[in-house]
Design a protein around this motif. Sequence first.
Motif, PDB file in Angstrom:
ATOM      1  N   ARG A 125      43.842  19.536  42.566  1.00 27.01           N
ATOM      2  CA  ARG A 125      44.357  18.393  41.804  1.00 27.01           C
ATOM      3  C   ARG A 125      43.393  17.216  41.874  1.00 27.01           C
ATOM      4  O   ARG A 125      43.184  16.516  40.879  1.00 27.01           O
ATOM      5  CB  ARG A 125      45.731  17.980  42.332  1.00 27.01           C
ATOM      6  N   PHE A 126      42.805  16.993  43.059  1.00 23.07           N
ATOM      7  CA  PHE A 126      41.874  15.876  43.175  1.00 23.07           C
ATOM      8  C   PHE A 126      40.627  16.114  42.327  1.00 23.07           C
ATOM      9  O   PHE A 126      40.123  15.189  41.679  1.00 23.07           O
ATOM     10  CB  PHE A 126      41.472  15.648  44.633  1.00 23.07           C
ATOM     11  N   GLN A 127      40.121  17.339  42.331  1.00 21.59           N
ATOM     12  CA  GLN A 127      38.944  17.647  41.520  1.00 21.59           C
ATOM     13  C   GLN A 127      39.234  17.444  40.033  1.00 21.59           C
ATOM     14  O   GLN A 127      38.388  16.941  39.285  1.00 21.59           O
ATOM     15  CB  GLN A 127      38.482  19.074  41.800  1.00 21.59           C
ATOM     16  N   THR A 128      40.442  17.827  39.608  1.00 22.51           N
ATOM     17  CA  THR A 128      40.831  17.598  38.214  1.00 22.51           C
ATOM     18  C   THR A 128      40.929  16.107  37.924  1.00 22.51           C
ATOM     19  O   THR A 128      40.442  15.619  36.891  1.00 22.51           O
ATOM     20  CB  THR A 128      42.177  18.276  37.919  1.00 22.51           C
ATOM     21  N   PHE A 129      41.563  15.386  38.833  1.00 25.32           N
ATOM     22  CA  PHE A 129      41.692  13.931  38.704  1.00 25.32           C
ATOM     23  C   PHE A 129      40.320  13.272  38.598  1.00 25.32           C
ATOM     24  O   PHE A 129      40.076  12.434  37.719  1.00 25.32           O
ATOM     25  CB  PHE A 129      42.465  13.411  39.917  1.00 25.32           C
ATOM     26  N   TYR A 130      39.401  13.679  39.463  1.00 25.54           N
ATOM     27  CA  TYR A 130      38.064  13.082  39.471  1.00 25.54           C
ATOM     28  C   TYR A 130      37.302  13.442  38.197  1.00 25.54           C
ATOM     29  O   TYR A 130      36.593  12.611  37.623  1.00 25.54           O
ATOM     30  CB  TYR A 130      37.288  13.545  40.702  1.00 25.54           C
ATOM     31  N   ALA A 131      37.470  14.682  37.743  1.00 23.89           N
ATOM     32  CA  ALA A 131      36.779  15.115  36.522  1.00 23.89           C
ATOM     33  C   ALA A 131      37.264  14.324  35.312  1.00 23.89           C
ATOM     34  O   ALA A 131      36.467  13.938  34.445  1.00 23.89           O
ATOM     35  CB  ALA A 131      36.996  16.608  36.308  1.00 23.89           C
ATOM     36  N   VAL A 132      38.571  14.071  35.250  1.00 21.93           N
ATOM     37  CA  VAL A 132      39.118  13.293  34.134  1.00 21.93           C
ATOM     38  C   VAL A 132      38.603  11.856  34.196  1.00 21.93           C
ATOM     39  O   VAL A 132      38.194  11.280  33.172  1.00 21.93           O
ATOM     40  CB  VAL A 132      40.656  13.322  34.163  1.00 21.93           C
ATOM     41  N   LEU A 133      38.608  11.257  35.383  1.00 25.74           N
ATOM     42  CA  LEU A 133      38.075   9.902  35.526  1.00 25.74           C
ATOM     43  C   LEU A 133      36.606   9.848  35.105  1.00 25.74           C
ATOM     44  O   LEU A 133      36.174   8.913  34.421  1.00 25.74           O
ATOM     45  CB  LEU A 133      38.201   9.440  36.980  1.00 25.74           C
ATOM     46  N   LYS A 134      35.850  10.836  35.526  1.00 24.50           N
ATOM     47  CA  LYS A 134      34.424  10.877  35.187  1.00 24.50           C
ATOM     48  C   LYS A 134      34.233  10.975  33.677  1.00 24.50           C
ATOM     49  O   LYS A 134      33.374  10.302  33.095  1.00 24.50           O
ATOM     50  CB  LYS A 134      33.760  12.057  35.889  1.00 24.50           C
ATOM     51  N   GLU A 135      35.052  11.804  33.041  1.00 32.13           N
ATOM     52  CA  GLU A 135      34.947  11.958  31.592  1.00 32.13           C
ATOM     53  C   GLU A 135      35.283  10.652  30.873  1.00 32.13           C
ATOM     54  O   GLU A 135      34.608  10.264  29.911  1.00 32.13           O
ATOM     55  CB  GLU A 135      35.885  13.073  31.126  1.00 32.13           C
ATOM     56  N   LEU A 136      36.312   9.965  31.355  1.00 36.44           N
ATOM     57  CA  LEU A 136      36.714   8.713  30.718  1.00 36.44           C
ATOM     58  C   LEU A 136      35.692   7.606  30.941  1.00 36.44           C
ATOM     59  O   LEU A 136      35.404   6.819  30.035  1.00 36.44           O
ATOM     60  CB  LEU A 136      38.079   8.273  31.255  1.00 36.44           C
ATOM     61  N   THR A 137      35.142   7.529  32.143  1.00 37.87           N
ATOM     62  CA  THR A 137      34.225   6.429  32.457  1.00 37.87           C
ATOM     63  C   THR A 137      32.801   6.691  31.982  1.00 37.87           C
ATOM     64  O   THR A 137      32.041   5.744  31.755  1.00 37.87           O
ATOM     65  CB  THR A 137      34.205   6.158  33.971  1.00 37.87           C
ATOM     66  N   ASP A 138      32.434   7.960  31.826  1.00 39.47           N
ATOM     67  CA  ASP A 138      31.089   8.268  31.334  1.00 39.47           C
ATOM     68  C   ASP A 138      31.000   8.152  29.817  1.00 39.47           C
ATOM     69  O   ASP A 138      29.919   8.253  29.245  1.00 39.47           O
ATOM     70  CB  ASP A 138      30.669   9.681  31.763  1.00 39.47           C
ATOM     71  N   GLY A 139      32.146   7.954  29.185  1.00 36.72           N
ATOM     72  CA  GLY A 139      32.156   7.789  27.733  1.00 36.72           C
ATOM     73  C   GLY A 139      31.960   9.090  27.005  1.00 36.72           C
ATOM     74  O   GLY A 139      31.588   9.124  25.848  1.00 36.72           O
TER      75      GLY A 139
END
Length: 204
Positions: free
Chosen positions: A190-204
């Motif tokens: 779940r944390f890896q998914t959470f981090y991946a989503v954050l990365k996708e949103l913040t990396d544009g």
Amino acid sequence: MTISAIAIWPAVSRPSTKNRIDSEPMVISSLRVEFIAKLHRVVVKSLYHMRTNRQSFSPRRFSDDPNPDDPLIGARLRYCLAQVEQRLGQALASAGFGDIQVAHFKVLRFPPPENERPIDLAQRAGMSKQAMNYLLLQLEELGYVERGAMGGSPARLVSLTERGWKVAEIQRATVHQIEREWERQIGAQRFQTFYAVLKELTDG
């Protein structure tokens, strides 16, 4: 009203023996009932506030929103940031950098300043150049940043000192520790998914 005030209320409210009148029992009883009723309203209101995380008890509260008590993503991200900043402050204080304040994180943040113009730091932090210069002056006096000319330019560029880099290293190590704690709390996948989503949103 505090617990101590509740404890002494009957004593400070009761008339002296010399000045008692026939209606005293009724007056005291009425006052106590009113006091208990007010106390009950305060307690219930406080518990409801804790349960719903409401910031206001105004009846005008997002009437078109089916869940007006939900803080939404912006506030939830801010809660996470507040936790991180609190831990950073504790870690820095424990390491002997207790003069660092939360406001200084506007400068001491990722990426660390390295030959940066104050105006660029101000824009990145979402603040005025004057406010940024105030923080830079504080950090310069504390020995965390230095300003100097580069390449013959009259502009004074901001970089971390050796002391500032020690702070940056502690900050990064602390955030890594927080990430590991959150991963244990919610599970690795779940944390890896959470981090991946954050990365996708913040990396544009």
